[in-house]
Design a protein around this motif. Structure first.
Motif, PDB file in Angstrom:
ATOM      1  N   HIS A 171     -13.056 -31.750 -42.571  1.00 29.54           N
ATOM      2  CA  HIS A 171     -12.181 -32.445 -41.823  1.00 29.54           C
ATOM      3  C   HIS A 171     -11.239 -33.619 -42.407  1.00 29.54           C
ATOM      4  O   HIS A 171     -10.196 -34.294 -42.753  1.00 29.54           O
ATOM      5  N   GLU A 172     -12.816 -34.519 -42.705  1.00 25.75           N
ATOM      6  CA  GLU A 172     -12.322 -35.846 -43.075  1.00 25.75           C
ATOM      7  C   GLU A 172     -11.621 -35.956 -44.478  1.00 25.75           C
ATOM      8  O   GLU A 172     -11.481 -37.205 -44.875  1.00 25.75           O
ATOM      9  N   LEU A 173     -12.101 -35.498 -45.468  1.00 23.11           N
ATOM     10  CA  LEU A 173     -11.678 -35.524 -46.840  1.00 23.11           C
ATOM     11  C   LEU A 173     -10.739 -34.611 -46.840  1.00 23.11           C
ATOM     12  O   LEU A 173      -9.820 -35.428 -47.331  1.00 23.11           O
ATOM     13  N   PHE A 174     -10.548 -33.980 -46.071  1.00 24.66           N
ATOM     14  CA  PHE A 174      -8.830 -33.668 -45.674  1.00 24.66           C
ATOM     15  C   PHE A 174      -7.681 -34.574 -45.624  1.00 24.66           C
ATOM     16  O   PHE A 174      -7.083 -34.817 -45.970  1.00 24.66           O
ATOM     17  N   ALA A 175      -8.363 -35.403 -44.776  1.00 24.46           N
ATOM     18  CA  ALA A 175      -6.937 -36.799 -44.514  1.00 24.46           C
ATOM     19  C   ALA A 175      -7.334 -37.607 -45.269  1.00 24.46           C
ATOM     20  O   ALA A 175      -6.487 -38.024 -44.921  1.00 24.46           O
ATOM     21  N   ASP A 176      -8.213 -37.848 -46.254  1.00 22.58           N
ATOM     22  CA  ASP A 176      -8.471 -38.787 -46.947  1.00 22.58           C
ATOM     23  C   ASP A 176      -7.502 -38.144 -47.919  1.00 22.58           C
ATOM     24  O   ASP A 176      -6.682 -39.719 -49.049  1.00 22.58           O
ATOM     25  N   GLN A 177      -7.081 -36.917 -48.360  1.00 18.64           N
ATOM     26  CA  GLN A 177      -6.319 -36.704 -49.599  1.00 18.64           C
ATOM     27  C   GLN A 177      -4.996 -37.091 -49.317  1.00 18.64           C
ATOM     28  O   GLN A 177      -4.089 -36.946 -49.728  1.00 18.64           O
ATOM     29  N   LEU A 178      -4.506 -36.727 -47.702  1.00 16.10           N
ATOM     30  CA  LEU A 178      -3.850 -36.496 -47.589  1.00 16.10           C
ATOM     31  C   LEU A 178      -3.223 -37.841 -47.162  1.00 16.10           C
ATOM     32  O   LEU A 178      -2.114 -38.427 -47.215  1.00 16.10           O
ATOM     33  N   ALA A 179      -3.938 -39.258 -46.957  1.00 12.64           N
ATOM     34  CA  ALA A 179      -3.304 -40.011 -46.857  1.00 12.64           C
ATOM     35  C   ALA A 179      -3.074 -41.186 -48.123  1.00 12.64           C
ATOM     36  O   ALA A 179      -2.435 -42.199 -48.130  1.00 12.64           O
ATOM     37  N   SER A 180      -3.474 -40.369 -49.219  1.00 11.34           N
ATOM     38  CA  SER A 180      -3.178 -40.640 -50.583  1.00 11.34           C
ATOM     39  C   SER A 180      -2.174 -40.589 -51.215  1.00 11.34           C
ATOM     40  O   SER A 180      -1.398 -40.738 -51.805  1.00 11.34           O
ATOM     41  N   ALA A 202       2.552 -28.480 -38.932  1.00  6.29           N
ATOM     42  CA  ALA A 202       1.901 -29.499 -37.833  1.00  6.29           C
ATOM     43  C   ALA A 202       1.141 -30.380 -38.115  1.00  6.29           C
ATOM     44  O   ALA A 202       0.651 -31.721 -37.801  1.00  6.29           O
ATOM     45  N   GLN A 203      -0.251 -29.777 -38.534  1.00  8.55           N
ATOM     46  CA  GLN A 203      -1.260 -30.264 -38.421  1.00  8.55           C
ATOM     47  C   GLN A 203      -1.013 -31.913 -39.908  1.00  8.55           C
ATOM     48  O   GLN A 203      -1.913 -32.331 -39.373  1.00  8.55           O
ATOM     49  N   VAL A 204      -0.789 -31.002 -40.637  1.00  4.14           N
ATOM     50  CA  VAL A 204      -0.421 -32.119 -41.813  1.00  4.14           C
ATOM     51  C   VAL A 204       0.298 -33.037 -41.195  1.00  4.14           C
ATOM     52  O   VAL A 204       0.523 -34.263 -41.750  1.00  4.14           O
ATOM     53  N   ALA A 205       1.613 -33.182 -41.218  1.00  5.82           N
ATOM     54  CA  ALA A 205       2.314 -34.215 -40.597  1.00  5.82           C
ATOM     55  C   ALA A 205       1.571 -34.918 -39.679  1.00  5.82           C
ATOM     56  O   ALA A 205       1.492 -36.219 -39.463  1.00  5.82           O
ATOM     57  N   ALA A 206       0.575 -34.500 -39.352  1.00  4.01           N
ATOM     58  CA  ALA A 206      -0.092 -35.923 -38.222  1.00  4.01           C
ATOM     59  C   ALA A 206      -0.773 -36.501 -38.757  1.00  4.01           C
ATOM     60  O   ALA A 206      -1.822 -37.396 -38.053  1.00  4.01           O
TER      61      ALA A 206
END
Length: 349
Positions: A171-180, A202-206
């Motif tokens: 989940h954290e790596l997924f969030a890091d990919q989205l953060a960039s 909704a999950q991605v938008a968050a």
């Protein structure tokens, strides 16, 4: 004196199996005359992904296409950036008058932020700019709560990183990919019902600022006008995008990942796939990719395997002077190359 505008660069990131290579293939097939250089960052000595991309129609001969596909081997781009990425970029910068765009496909292990930061190096920042970071999302995997099609495989990869000590690394790596990301592609949307797809949105938008666009796709089939020309200049503000990896430390090591290539004779399609699935089940294999020669078939069989799932299709005809053989790259953790080679040889004998 004429000066060249900065050469735009698009970075495509996402987990193994999310559809990054398919997206790049689509972009090259629909380049509409653009002169595009491709940097493929993958495990494997042979750079099979590079071979796949070279089959795309990009408005030039096969020989010319080979000069526009740059393959960075042996690991994630944030680890090889000093050794391989800089010399390749320097060569492309020297040729920027001949190019319209650069595409970079990161490894499924790579965090995009360190790569974007590299575009602030003096010799690169004066010649190139990051047009956008595109993160490709495996939508059904998000619904399943795994974030990757084969979470046990990616999780094993993450656990090799000594700097990551948290409960939900995927989940954290997924969030890091989205953060960039400057653009997020929700891929494989045809596999989801309406309510499930809305949950993914909704999950991605968050995880995203409102300014980051989210689009849906099936097989990466999107107009180039959506993918190129975003003019994000991501390198100028990447440091303000905080990731979990920032908190854990920048240094990491993927040296414990193994990859090797193996050449095999012609083989029946079904027999080969059964043998490969057996290898995956018995060894720490994360990915297998390559091509095979099937007796009696004039076309080459292309194979891409992530975990126990294998995709295949006949990609092109064998050349008249080309040796008909089966060539594979095996990627994984603590691989016994000799044992795997012997098992495959025995299974296909």
């Amino acid at each position: 004196m004429k000066t060249h505008a900065k050469l735009p660069v698009t970075i495509v990131t996402g987990f193994l199996g999310s559809g990054k290579t398919t997206l790049l293939r689509h972009m090259l097939d629909n380049a509409e005359g653009r002169r595009i250089a491709v940097i493929v960052n993958e495990f494997g000595e042979l750079g099979i992904d590079g071979e796949i991309l070279q089959q795309c129609s990009i408005g030039c001969s096969e020989e010319e296409a080979r000069g526009r596909v740059y393959e960075l081997a042996n690991g994630c781009v944030c680890c090889t950036v000093q050794e391989e990425f800089f010399p390749v970029m320097r060569e492309l910068v020297a040729r920027r008058g001949e190019l319209d765009h650069i595409l970079i496909e990161t490894s499924g292990l790579a965090l995009p932020k360190p790569l974007v930061q590299a575009f602030n190096w003096p010799e690169i920042r004066n010649a190139c700019t990051v047009d956008a970071v595109i993160t490709v999302v495996d939508s059904p995997a998000v619904v399943a709560g795994t974030f990757a099609a084969h979470p046990e495989q990616v999780d094993a990869q993450r656990k090799l990183d000594p700097n990551l000590d948290h409960e939900s690394p995927l989940h954290e790596l997924f969030a890091d990919q989205l953060a960039s990301a400057d653009l997020v592609i929700l891929n494989k949307t045809d596999l989801l019902e309406y309510d499930a797809l809305q949950a993914v949105h909704a999950q991605v938008a968050a995880e995203l600022p409102e300014s980051v666009k989210v689009v849906e796709a099936q097989g990466g089939d999107l107009p180039l006008a959506v993918l190129l020309g975003l003019n994000s200049e991501t390198e100028l503000h990447i440091d303000s995008r905080k990731t979990h990896h920032d908190l854990e430390g920048e240094d990491h090591d993927h040296d414990e990942f193994d990859s090797f290539s193996i050449d095999l004779p012609e083989v029946e399609e079904l027999r080969l796939l059964q043998a490969l699935k057996g290898i995956v089940a018995r060894h720490g294999v994360l990915r297998i990719k390559g091509f095979a020669s099937v007796p009696g078939k004039p076309m080459r069989l292309q194979i891409q395997g992530v975990g126990k799932r294998f995709d295949k299709h006949y990609d092109r005809a064998w050349g008249a002077e080309e040796a008909r053989l089966t060539r594979l790259v095996v990627i994984g953790q603590d691989l016994d190359q000799e044992a795997i080679g012997a098992e495959l040889t025995a299974a296909l004998a």
